[in-house]
Design an enzyme around this catalytic site. Sequence first.
Site, PDB file in Angstrom:
ATOM      1  CE  LYS A  11      -4.020  -2.219   2.454  1.00 31.70           C
ATOM      2  NZ  LYS A  11      -4.782  -2.099   3.308  1.00 31.70           N
ATOM      3  CE1 TYR A  51      -9.340  -2.588   0.340  1.00 38.34           C
ATOM      4  CE2 TYR A  51      -8.526  -1.027  -0.923  1.00 38.34           C
ATOM      5  CZ  TYR A  51      -8.189  -1.940   0.025  1.00 38.34           C
ATOM      6  OH  TYR A  51      -7.137  -2.453   0.354  1.00 38.34           O
ATOM      7  NE  ARG A  87      -6.194 -11.814   5.904  1.00 35.62           N
ATOM      8  CZ  ARG A  87      -7.074 -10.564   5.658  1.00 35.62           C
ATOM      9  NH1 ARG A  87      -7.294 -10.099   4.636  1.00 35.62           N
ATOM     10  NH2 ARG A  87      -7.604 -10.131   6.630  1.00 35.62           N
ATOM     11  NE  ARG A 104      -2.604  -5.560   6.749  1.00 33.74           N
ATOM     12  CZ  ARG A 104      -3.723  -5.991   6.798  1.00 33.74           C
ATOM     13  NH1 ARG A 104      -4.160  -7.104   7.673  1.00 33.74           N
ATOM     14  NH2 ARG A 104      -4.313  -5.717   5.427  1.00 33.74           N
ATOM     15  CG  ASN A 114      -3.591  -2.022   6.649  1.00 29.01           C
ATOM     16  OD1 ASN A 114      -3.621  -1.638   5.454  1.00 29.01           O
ATOM     17  ND2 ASN A 114      -4.524  -2.744   7.186  1.00 29.01           N
ATOM     18  CG  HIS A 117      -5.367  -6.181  -0.229  1.00 28.99           C
ATOM     19  ND1 HIS A 117      -6.470  -6.132   0.301  1.00 28.99           N
ATOM     20  CD2 HIS A 117      -5.322  -7.502  -1.328  1.00 28.99           C
ATOM     21  CE1 HIS A 117      -7.299  -6.877  -0.132  1.00 28.99           C
ATOM     22  NE2 HIS A 117      -6.805  -7.846  -1.101  1.00 28.99           N
ATOM     23  CD  GLU A 128      -9.105  -8.916  -3.478  1.00 30.91           C
ATOM     24  OE1 GLU A 128      -9.998  -8.529  -2.708  1.00 30.91           O
ATOM     25  OE2 GLU A 128      -7.879  -9.335  -3.132  1.00 30.91           O
TER      26      GLU A 128
HETATM   27  P1  IDP Z   1      -8.052  -6.712   5.690  1.00 33.21           P
HETATM   28  O1  IDP Z   1      -7.058  -5.569   4.832  1.00 33.21           O
HETATM   29  O2  IDP Z   1      -6.891  -7.024   6.925  1.00 33.21           O
HETATM   30  O3  IDP Z   1      -8.808  -7.645   5.166  1.00 33.21           O
HETATM   31  P2  IDP Z   1     -10.641  -5.333   5.813  1.00 33.21           P
HETATM   32  O4  IDP Z   1     -11.430  -5.252   7.125  1.00 33.21           O
HETATM   33  O5  IDP Z   1     -10.923  -6.002   4.796  1.00 33.21           O
HETATM   34  O6  IDP Z   1      -9.028  -5.607   6.555  1.00 33.21           O
HETATM   35  O7  IDP Z   1     -10.536  -3.695   5.656  1.00 33.21           O
HETATM   36  C1  IDP Z   1      -9.838  -3.356   4.490  1.00 33.21           C
HETATM   37  C2  IDP Z   1      -8.798  -2.084   4.658  1.00 33.21           C
HETATM   38  O8  IDP Z   1      -9.728  -1.001   5.014  1.00 33.21           O
HETATM   39  C3  IDP Z   1      -7.925  -2.511   5.631  1.00 33.21           C
HETATM   40  O9  IDP Z   1      -6.688  -3.408   5.264  1.00 33.21           O
HETATM   41  C4  IDP Z   1      -7.585  -1.084   6.004  1.00 33.21           C
HETATM   42  O10 IDP Z   1      -6.802  -0.398   5.279  1.00 33.21           O
HETATM   43  C5  IDP Z   1      -8.865  -0.388   6.216  1.00 33.21           C
HETATM   44  N1  IDP Z   1      -9.693  -0.693   7.539  1.00 33.21           N
HETATM   45  C6  IDP Z   1     -10.199  -1.460   7.983  1.00 33.21           C
HETATM   46  N2  IDP Z   1     -10.891  -1.268   9.063  1.00 33.21           N
HETATM   47  C7  IDP Z   1     -10.487   0.107   9.290  1.00 33.21           C
HETATM   48  C8  IDP Z   1     -11.095   1.168  10.240  1.00 33.21           C
HETATM   49  O11 IDP Z   1     -11.641   0.875  11.141  1.00 33.21           O
HETATM   50  N3  IDP Z   1     -10.369   2.432  10.260  1.00 33.21           N
HETATM   51  C9  IDP Z   1      -9.763   2.667   9.188  1.00 33.21           C
HETATM   52  N4  IDP Z   1      -9.519   2.031   7.964  1.00 33.21           N
HETATM   53  C10 IDP Z   1      -9.882   0.586   8.156  1.00 33.21           C
HETATM   54 MG    MG Z   2     -10.318  -7.466   3.640  1.00 27.92          MG
END
Ligand code: IDP
Ligand code: MG
Length: 139
Positions: A11, A51, A87, A104, A114, A117, A128
């Site tokens: 990212k 997204y 993951r 991460r 973070n 992805h 994707e």
């Molecule tokens: P993941 O990337 O671990 O699968 P997801 O829940 O799919 O997590 O969320 C996608 C992306 O959205 C996350 O990687 C992060 O960049 C962002 N994100 C998720 N939850 C939050 C939040 O509570 N606040 C701000 N950004 C978030």
């Molecule tokens: Mg996700």
Amino acid sequence: MAGNRTFTMIKPDAVGAGNTGAIIKMIEEAGFKIVAMKKTYMSKERAGQFYAVHKERPFYQDLTNYMSSGPIVPMILEKDNAVEDFRKLIGATNPQDAAEGTIRKLFAKSIEANAIHGSDSDENAEIEGRFFFADVEKF
Ligand code: IDP
Ligand code: MG
């Protein structure tokens, strides 16, 4: 092929901080083969499509602004049990909850920025991967 590929993208925070090489090294040392890779950008519109599953979430606008703020490095990766193992390698969404030694934990700045992805299912890995590499079946 089902089950042995996943999709990832480094990212903008991690690319901008100069951590692309260190992250790729961790990915390769964990046994993933890079099938396809490029350095590119997403527009805000493309980030919104990527997204789309999160479009009702409160962080959606911030997330799509952030994901279109700088270069990214998408990749298709290959390994047995790729989705689940990857993951584990990246760790929890919130770096404060991520296990020691995960990507991460080492490189993420916040729950949003973070670092990386990882697809959450074989089906989404396929979707994707195609989002960035239209001719993926040739790889
Ligand atoms: P993941 O990337 O671990 O699968 P997801 O829940 O799919 O997590 O969320 C996608 C992306 O959205 C996350 O990687 C992060 O960049 C962002 N994100 C998720 N939850 C939050 C939040 O509570 N606040 C701000 N950004 C978030
Ligand atoms: Mg996700």
